[in-house]
Each structure stands twice: as structure tokens, then as C-alpha cells.
Write a protein that holds these residues in place. Sequence first.
Motif, PDB file in Angstrom:
ATOM      1  N   ALA A 180      -3.235-179.320 -25.661  1.00 12.40           N
ATOM      2  CA  ALA A 180      -3.407-177.865 -25.554  1.00 12.40           C
ATOM      3  C   ALA A 180      -2.511-177.283 -24.470  1.00 12.40           C
ATOM      4  CB  ALA A 180      -4.863-177.547 -25.254  1.00 12.40           C
ATOM      5  N   GLY A 181      -1.888-176.164 -24.800  1.00  9.35           N
ATOM      6  CA  GLY A 181      -1.048-175.455 -23.841  1.00  9.35           C
ATOM      7  C   GLY A 181       0.388-175.936 -23.800  1.00  9.35           C
ATOM      8  N   GLU A 182       0.694-177.032 -24.481  1.00 11.61           N
ATOM      9  CA  GLU A 182       2.068-177.526 -24.486  1.00 11.61           C
ATOM     10  C   GLU A 182       2.810-176.921 -25.675  1.00 11.61           C
ATOM     11  OE1 GLU A 182       2.827-181.407 -22.727  1.00 11.61           O
ATOM     12  OE2 GLU A 182       0.767-181.879 -23.354  1.00 11.61           O
ATOM     13  N   PHE A 183       4.121-177.117 -25.705  1.00  4.38           N
ATOM     14  CA  PHE A 183       4.912-176.462 -26.738  1.00  4.38           C
ATOM     15  C   PHE A 183       5.920-177.424 -27.342  1.00  4.38           C
ATOM     16  CE2 PHE A 183       6.627-175.523 -22.534  1.00  4.38           C
ATOM     17  CZ  PHE A 183       7.933-175.975 -22.645  1.00  4.38           C
ATOM     18  N   VAL A 184       6.353-177.096 -28.544  1.00  4.48           N
ATOM     19  CA  VAL A 184       7.381-177.850 -29.258  1.00  4.48           C
ATOM     20  C   VAL A 184       8.334-176.852 -29.913  1.00  4.48           C
ATOM     21  CG1 VAL A 184       5.872-179.819 -29.706  1.00  4.48           C
ATOM     22  CG2 VAL A 184       6.008-177.990 -31.376  1.00  4.48           C
ATOM     23  N   GLY A 185       9.507-177.333 -30.279  1.00  2.00           N
ATOM     24  CA  GLY A 185      10.466-176.488 -30.983  1.00  2.00           C
ATOM     25  C   GLY A 185      11.371-175.671 -30.093  1.00  2.00           C
ATOM     26  N   GLU A 186      11.207-175.812 -28.776  1.00  2.00           N
ATOM     27  CA  GLU A 186      11.980-174.977 -27.857  1.00  2.00           C
ATOM     28  C   GLU A 186      13.472-175.287 -27.894  1.00  2.00           C
ATOM     29  OE1 GLU A 186      11.269-178.717 -25.822  1.00  2.00           O
ATOM     30  OE2 GLU A 186       9.944-177.432 -26.980  1.00  2.00           O
ATOM     31  N   ILE A 187      13.832-176.542 -28.135  1.00  2.00           N
ATOM     32  CA  ILE A 187      15.258-176.895 -28.124  1.00  2.00           C
ATOM     33  C   ILE A 187      15.998-176.158 -29.232  1.00  2.00           C
ATOM     34  CG2 ILE A 187      16.919-178.786 -28.411  1.00  2.00           C
ATOM     35  CD1 ILE A 187      14.863-180.590 -26.999  1.00  2.00           C
ATOM     36  N   SER A 188      15.443-176.143 -30.427  1.00  2.00           N
ATOM     37  CA  SER A 188      16.088-175.423 -31.532  1.00  2.00           C
ATOM     38  C   SER A 188      16.137-173.923 -31.282  1.00  2.00           C
ATOM     39  CB  SER A 188      15.361-175.708 -32.846  1.00  2.00           C
ATOM     40  OG  SER A 188      15.562-177.046 -33.232  1.00  2.00           O
ATOM     41  N   LEU A 189      15.132-173.412 -30.579  1.00  2.00           N
ATOM     42  CA  LEU A 189      15.157-171.986 -30.254  1.00  2.00           C
ATOM     43  C   LEU A 189      16.215-171.682 -29.195  1.00  2.00           C
ATOM     44  CD1 LEU A 189      11.368-171.086 -30.173  1.00  2.00           C
ATOM     45  CD2 LEU A 189      13.071-170.323 -31.837  1.00  2.00           C
ATOM     46  N   LEU A 190      16.497-172.643 -28.332  1.00  2.00           N
ATOM     47  CA  LEU A 190      17.486-172.428 -27.277  1.00  2.00           C
ATOM     48  C   LEU A 190      18.920-172.541 -27.789  1.00  2.00           C
ATOM     49  CD1 LEU A 190      15.755-174.384 -24.393  1.00  2.00           C
ATOM     50  CD2 LEU A 190      16.204-171.925 -24.443  1.00  2.00           C
ATOM     51  N   ASP A 191      19.183-173.499 -28.685  1.00  3.93           N
ATOM     52  CA  ASP A 191      20.568-173.698 -29.105  1.00  3.93           C
ATOM     53  C   ASP A 191      20.815-173.514 -30.602  1.00  3.93           C
ATOM     54  OD1 ASP A 191      19.656-176.006 -30.323  1.00  3.93           O
ATOM     55  OD2 ASP A 191      20.814-177.374 -29.077  1.00  3.93           O
ATOM     56  N   ALA A 192      19.797-173.145 -31.358  1.00  2.94           N
ATOM     57  CA  ALA A 192      19.895-172.914 -32.803  1.00  2.94           C
ATOM     58  C   ALA A 192      20.344-174.160 -33.571  1.00  2.94           C
ATOM     59  CB  ALA A 192      20.819-171.738 -33.109  1.00  2.94           C
TER      60      ALA A 192
ATOM     61  N   VAL B   6       6.297-168.591 -32.365  1.00  2.00           N
ATOM     62  CA  VAL B   6       7.099-167.586 -31.659  1.00  2.00           C
ATOM     63  C   VAL B   6       8.489-167.564 -32.283  1.00  2.00           C
ATOM     64  CG1 VAL B   6       8.058-166.915 -29.422  1.00  2.00           C
ATOM     65  CG2 VAL B   6       5.810-168.011 -29.526  1.00  2.00           C
ATOM     66  N   SER B   7       8.941-166.390 -32.677  1.00  3.04           N
ATOM     67  CA  SER B   7      10.270-166.250 -33.273  1.00  3.04           C
ATOM     68  C   SER B   7      11.348-166.393 -32.198  1.00  3.04           C
ATOM     69  CB  SER B   7      10.408-164.884 -33.949  1.00  3.04           C
ATOM     70  OG  SER B   7      10.413-163.861 -32.964  1.00  3.04           O
ATOM     71  N   ALA B   8      12.577-166.657 -32.633  1.00  3.79           N
ATOM     72  CA  ALA B   8      13.696-166.778 -31.694  1.00  3.79           C
ATOM     73  C   ALA B   8      13.879-165.516 -30.842  1.00  3.79           C
ATOM     74  CB  ALA B   8      14.977-167.131 -32.441  1.00  3.79           C
ATOM     75  N   PRO B   9      13.831-164.316 -31.440  1.00  2.00           N
ATOM     76  CA  PRO B   9      13.973-163.121 -30.604  1.00  2.00           C
ATOM     77  C   PRO B   9      12.830-162.972 -29.587  1.00  2.00           C
ATOM     78  CG  PRO B   9      14.393-162.569 -32.902  1.00  2.00           C
ATOM     79  CD  PRO B   9      13.852-163.967 -32.882  1.00  2.00           C
ATOM     80  N   ASP B  10      11.607-163.285 -30.012  1.00  2.00           N
ATOM     81  CA  ASP B  10      10.476-163.192 -29.082  1.00  2.00           C
ATOM     82  C   ASP B  10      10.578-164.242 -27.983  1.00  2.00           C
ATOM     83  OD1 ASP B  10       9.399-161.030 -30.421  1.00  2.00           O
ATOM     84  OD2 ASP B  10       7.959-162.238 -31.556  1.00  2.00           O
ATOM     85  N   PHE B  11      11.057-165.434 -28.335  1.00  2.00           N
ATOM     86  CA  PHE B  11      11.236-166.488 -27.335  1.00  2.00           C
ATOM     87  C   PHE B  11      12.278-166.058 -26.300  1.00  2.00           C
ATOM     88  CE2 PHE B  11      12.953-170.748 -26.058  1.00  2.00           C
ATOM     89  CZ  PHE B  11      11.791-171.212 -25.443  1.00  2.00           C
ATOM     90  N   ALA B  12      13.351-165.433 -26.758  1.00  2.00           N
ATOM     91  CA  ALA B  12      14.386-164.941 -25.833  1.00  2.00           C
ATOM     92  C   ALA B  12      13.793-163.911 -24.873  1.00  2.00           C
ATOM     93  CB  ALA B  12      15.554-164.338 -26.617  1.00  2.00           C
ATOM     94  N   GLU B  13      12.931-163.054 -25.369  1.00  2.00           N
ATOM     95  CA  GLU B  13      12.272-162.076 -24.501  1.00  2.00           C
ATOM     96  C   GLU B  13      11.365-162.764 -23.484  1.00  2.00           C
ATOM     97  OE1 GLU B  13      10.394-158.578 -26.122  1.00  2.00           O
ATOM     98  OE2 GLU B  13      11.838-158.507 -27.766  1.00  2.00           O
ATOM     99  N   LEU B  14      10.642-163.786 -23.936  1.00  2.00           N
ATOM    100  CA  LEU B  14       9.770-164.523 -23.013  1.00  2.00           C
ATOM    101  C   LEU B  14      10.574-165.194 -21.908  1.00  2.00           C
ATOM    102  CD1 LEU B  14       7.257-166.186 -25.490  1.00  2.00           C
ATOM    103  CD2 LEU B  14       6.715-164.490 -23.725  1.00  2.00           C
ATOM    104  N   LEU B  15      11.754-165.720 -22.256  1.00  2.00           N
ATOM    105  CA  LEU B  15      12.582-166.387 -21.251  1.00  2.00           C
ATOM    106  C   LEU B  15      13.124-165.427 -20.199  1.00  2.00           C
ATOM    107  CD1 LEU B  15      14.572-168.996 -23.361  1.00  2.00           C
ATOM    108  CD2 LEU B  15      12.613-169.381 -21.848  1.00  2.00           C
ATOM    109  N   ALA B  16      13.092-164.140 -20.486  1.00  2.00           N
ATOM    110  CA  ALA B  16      13.518-163.148 -19.491  1.00  2.00           C
ATOM    111  C   ALA B  16      12.487-163.004 -18.376  1.00  2.00           C
ATOM    112  CB  ALA B  16      13.764-161.803 -20.166  1.00  2.00           C
ATOM    113  N   ILE B  17      11.298-163.546 -18.577  1.00  2.00           N
ATOM    114  CA  ILE B  17      10.246-163.518 -17.553  1.00  2.00           C
ATOM    115  C   ILE B  17      10.437-164.754 -16.685  1.00  2.00           C
ATOM    116  CG2 ILE B  17       7.762-163.497 -17.139  1.00  2.00           C
ATOM    117  CD1 ILE B  17       7.484-162.405 -20.060  1.00  2.00           C
TER     118      ILE B  17
END
Length: 82
Positions: free
Chosen positions: A17-29, A47-58
Motif C-alpha cells: 500500500a502506498g507504493e507505485f509502479v509505472g513511473e519509469i514509462s511515465l518519465l521517459d515514455a 495517473v495519466s502522463a500529463p497528471d504525473f508531470a503536474e505532480l512532479l512539479a510539487i
Amino acid sequence: GTVAVSRSGRHLAELGAGEFVGEISLLDAGPRTADVATTSQCEILVVSAPDFAELLAIPHVSRAVIEALCARLRALDARFDD
């Protein structure tokens, strides 16, 4: 819930719980680097790629993602040292 992470049939990790997967593909497509299968009942947030990019701005979110990636890299590196 929990998920099992594997690549080419080789077990790599169990995530909970609370962990994530798929971030690498979201970072480099690029393509996925592993497969993930649930091992218990899970509630999953997509989380979609655009939403993930917004989250990374935090700042604290991007720091948490970087720290998790580093921890995963170190864990895999340690497996090769054994």
C-alpha cells in the motif's frame, strides 16, 4: 493491497500500500521494464502522463519519486553483489 513485480518470469519485488509502479514509462515514455500482478485485493489509482508531470512539479512529490527510484536501484544493485 500487494503486488508482485517480475521481469522475464524472475521475481524482483513485492510492493504494498502506498507504493507505485509505472513511473519509469511515465518519465521517459519508453516501454515497461517489468510486469506487475496483484497478490491480494488492491485499490489502484491510475495517473495519466500529463497528471504525473503536474505532480512532479510539487517538490515533495518529485523528491519522494526520486528517493523511491534510488531505493529500488540500490536494492537491485545489492542483488547483483550477492
